[in-house]
Scaffold this motif. Structure first.
Motif, mmCIF file in Angstrom:
data_model
loop_
_atom_site.group_PDB
_atom_site.id
_atom_site.type_symbol
_atom_site.label_atom_id
_atom_site.label_comp_id
_atom_site.label_asym_id
_atom_site.label_seq_id
_atom_site.Cartn_x
_atom_site.Cartn_y
_atom_site.Cartn_z
ATOM 1 N N LYS A 33 -29.450 -6.381 -23.074
ATOM 2 C CA LYS A 33 -28.010 -6.216 -23.317
ATOM 3 C C LYS A 33 -27.663 -4.731 -23.215
ATOM 4 O O LYS A 33 -27.395 -4.055 -24.211
ATOM 5 C CB LYS A 33 -27.626 -6.775 -24.694
ATOM 6 N N THR A 34 -27.687 -4.221 -21.986
ATOM 7 C CA THR A 34 -27.436 -2.800 -21.743
ATOM 8 C C THR A 34 -26.334 -2.623 -20.712
ATOM 9 O O THR A 34 -25.932 -3.581 -20.026
ATOM 10 C CB THR A 34 -28.705 -2.099 -21.237
ATOM 11 N N ASP A 35 -25.858 -1.382 -20.567
ATOM 12 C CA ASP A 35 -24.842 -1.078 -19.555
ATOM 13 C C ASP A 35 -25.348 -1.434 -18.159
ATOM 14 O O ASP A 35 -24.642 -2.064 -17.368
ATOM 15 C CB ASP A 35 -24.487 0.414 -19.602
ATOM 16 N N ASP A 36 -26.574 -1.030 -17.840
ATOM 17 C CA ASP A 36 -27.121 -1.263 -16.503
ATOM 18 C C ASP A 36 -27.335 -2.742 -16.223
ATOM 19 O O ASP A 36 -27.034 -3.219 -15.111
ATOM 20 C CB ASP A 36 -28.452 -0.519 -16.349
ATOM 21 N N SER A 37 -27.845 -3.469 -17.202
ATOM 22 C CA SER A 37 -28.112 -4.888 -16.977
ATOM 23 C C SER A 37 -26.820 -5.675 -16.831
ATOM 24 O O SER A 37 -26.742 -6.640 -16.064
ATOM 25 C CB SER A 37 -28.959 -5.456 -18.117
ATOM 26 N N LEU A 38 -25.778 -5.264 -17.559
ATOM 27 C CA LEU A 38 -24.481 -5.928 -17.453
ATOM 28 C C LEU A 38 -23.857 -5.652 -16.084
ATOM 29 O O LEU A 38 -23.293 -6.552 -15.460
ATOM 30 C CB LEU A 38 -23.558 -5.449 -18.571
ATOM 31 N N ARG A 39 -23.981 -4.419 -15.600
ATOM 32 C CA ARG A 39 -23.460 -4.086 -14.276
ATOM 33 C C ARG A 39 -24.172 -4.892 -13.190
ATOM 34 O O ARG A 39 -23.536 -5.395 -12.253
ATOM 35 C CB ARG A 39 -23.612 -2.588 -14.003
ATOM 36 N N ALA A 40 -25.481 -5.047 -13.324
ATOM 37 C CA ALA A 40 -26.224 -5.838 -12.342
ATOM 38 C C ALA A 40 -25.738 -7.278 -12.317
ATOM 39 O O ALA A 40 -25.544 -7.872 -11.241
ATOM 40 C CB ALA A 40 -27.721 -5.783 -12.656
ATOM 41 N N LEU A 41 -25.515 -7.875 -13.491
ATOM 42 C CA LEU A 41 -25.026 -9.256 -13.554
ATOM 43 C C LEU A 41 -23.667 -9.389 -12.892
ATOM 44 O O LEU A 41 -23.423 -10.329 -12.126
ATOM 45 C CB LEU A 41 -24.925 -9.710 -15.011
ATOM 46 N N MET A 42 -22.771 -8.462 -13.205
ATOM 47 C CA MET A 42 -21.420 -8.549 -12.647
ATOM 48 C C MET A 42 -21.458 -8.458 -11.129
ATOM 49 O O MET A 42 -20.806 -9.251 -10.427
ATOM 50 C CB MET A 42 -20.548 -7.433 -13.219
ATOM 51 N N ARG A 43 -22.214 -7.518 -10.596
ATOM 52 C CA ARG A 43 -22.250 -7.334 -9.147
ATOM 53 C C ARG A 43 -22.952 -8.494 -8.447
ATOM 54 O O ARG A 43 -22.552 -8.888 -7.347
ATOM 55 C CB ARG A 43 -22.916 -6.000 -8.818
ATOM 56 N N GLY A 96 -10.333 -6.319 -7.108
ATOM 57 C CA GLY A 96 -10.955 -6.240 -8.418
ATOM 58 C C GLY A 96 -11.987 -5.145 -8.543
ATOM 59 O O GLY A 96 -12.485 -4.609 -7.545
ATOM 60 N N PRO A 97 -12.344 -4.806 -9.786
ATOM 61 C CA PRO A 97 -13.402 -3.814 -10.014
ATOM 62 C C PRO A 97 -14.757 -4.373 -9.621
ATOM 63 O O PRO A 97 -14.993 -5.582 -9.689
ATOM 64 C CB PRO A 97 -13.322 -3.552 -11.518
ATOM 65 N N THR A 98 -15.653 -3.493 -9.223
ATOM 66 C CA THR A 98 -17.017 -3.895 -8.885
ATOM 67 C C THR A 98 -18.013 -3.409 -9.936
ATOM 68 O O THR A 98 -19.218 -3.523 -9.733
ATOM 69 C CB THR A 98 -17.420 -3.352 -7.498
ATOM 70 N N SER A 99 -17.508 -2.885 -11.037
ATOM 71 C CA SER A 99 -18.340 -2.450 -12.155
ATOM 72 C C SER A 99 -17.632 -2.806 -13.462
ATOM 73 O O SER A 99 -16.395 -2.900 -13.487
ATOM 74 C CB SER A 99 -18.574 -0.933 -12.134
#
Length: 336
Positions: free
Chosen positions: A42-52, A164-167
């Motif tokens: 549950k981190t910033d990087d892992s959340l960004r990876a999921l979204m993208r 939309g945003p990509t991050s």
């Protein structure tokens, strides 16, 4: 903010969440979590990876408005899982959806991973020639807000289409610019919208500028207020019946680094830990447009339904059933 852990369960099973993690083609550093979804970091990087991974795997599309017997959209989570993942996805039955479909589906996947997340409704602004302006209208959009263990809060919009945003966008008072596609930058600011008589609470306003030297413009606004499935059932009835680009057949797929413009079910992707969004491919009525971070150009056009169905398959990996194909006959957006 106090969370009630008793309501954090996803409507999707662990097996369904694991299948989704596999389907979205995670970077290799996250593949170990396919077998244990709740241990996903549950981190910033892992959340960004999921979204993208989500926005590059499931296109924004309004096909159910045009290619279905009812010309309406069903946003029940079970229906969404079957539509997006597809019981026959190896044969190309996986689809995308419009904002409420994509965001509700993603919401329950995040819950299945153990994220603290809730949904909220969004007021869009009207557009002229594609540019937002004027009043903020009624609730016709949806967003997810995630609270990480670090205390950071993020807006995660996976259903705003090509604009939309990509991050993930941080909810803080800094309003820092976040690099989006190409030279475009996006951000959230905490402010009032012009029509507010009550100046508290302030709203979060999603803004963009197509280059750092340009002025900021606002797309939409939302509050940190939890909305529920039943709320979106009401909003979906209006949105899918009255708005939802009924005047346009629209599909948008974001492209990850290493993907071709034409769809491949087995793309050659880099093994890097970060997922980079480098472009988007769009179907707009009878043309295919591509933007690889700069100017948008038309790469393919067609004048028949057969041509559009072929484009859906070649550029988005979407195959419609025979019933769906027949449903556009007599509809105002049907091609010859």
């Amino acid at each position: 903010m106090t969370w009630d852990p008793a309501v954090e369960e996803s409507v999707y099973s662990t097996e369904q969440v694991a299948a989704w993690l596999e389907h979205i083609r995670l970077p290799t550093s996250y593949l170990e979590y396919v077998k244990s979804p709740t241990s996903y970091p549950k981190t910033d990087d892992s959340l960004r990876a999921l979204m993208r991974c989500q926005i590059s795997r499931f296109p924004y599309e309004n096909l159910s408005v045009h290619y279905s017997p009812t010309h309406l959209v069903d946003i029940s989570p079970d229906t969404l899982y079957e539509k997006l993942m597809g019981s026959e996805r190896d044969e190309g039955r996986g689809r995308g959806g419009y904002c409420m479909e994509l965001s509700i589906f993603f919401h329950h996947m995040l819950r299945g991973l153990g994220f603290q997340v809730y949904m909220t409704a969004v007021r869009n602004r009207g557009r002229k020639d594609g540019v937002p302006g004027g009043e903020y209208l009624g609730f016709t959009h949806i967003n997810n807000i995630v609270h990480l263990p670090s205390g950071q809060r993020y807006s995660i919009d996976v259903g705003f289409g090509g604009d939309g945003p990509t991050s993930p966008l941080p909810l803080n008072e800094l309003g820092q610019a976040v690099q989006n596609l190409g030279r475009q930058e996006v951000r959230l600011i905490h402010d009032n919208i012009p029509k507010q008589k009550l100046k508290e609470p302030k709203l979060w306003i999603f803004q963009y500028r197509n280059a750092p030297e340009n002025e900021w413009n606002s797309f939409y606004s939302f509050a940190e207020l939890e909305f529920f499935q039943h709320d979106f059932e009401v909003l979906n009835w209006w949105t899918s019946a009255k708005t939802l680009h009924r005047w346009t057949v629209l599909v948008v797929r974001f492209l990850r680094e290493g993907e071709d413009v034409q769809f491949s079910s087995n793309p050659t992707l880099p093994l890097a830990n970060d997922v980079k969004i480098v472009g988007k491919v769009m179907l707009v009525d009878n043309v295919i447009k591509v933007n690889l971070g700069g100017k948008t150009s038309i790469v393919h056009s067609f004048d028949t339904e057969e041509g559009r169905l072929q484009a859906l398959s070649e550029y988005f990996g979407i195959s419609l059933t025979q019933e769906e194909k027949q449903s556009i006959r007599g509809w105002d957006k049907a091609l010859s």
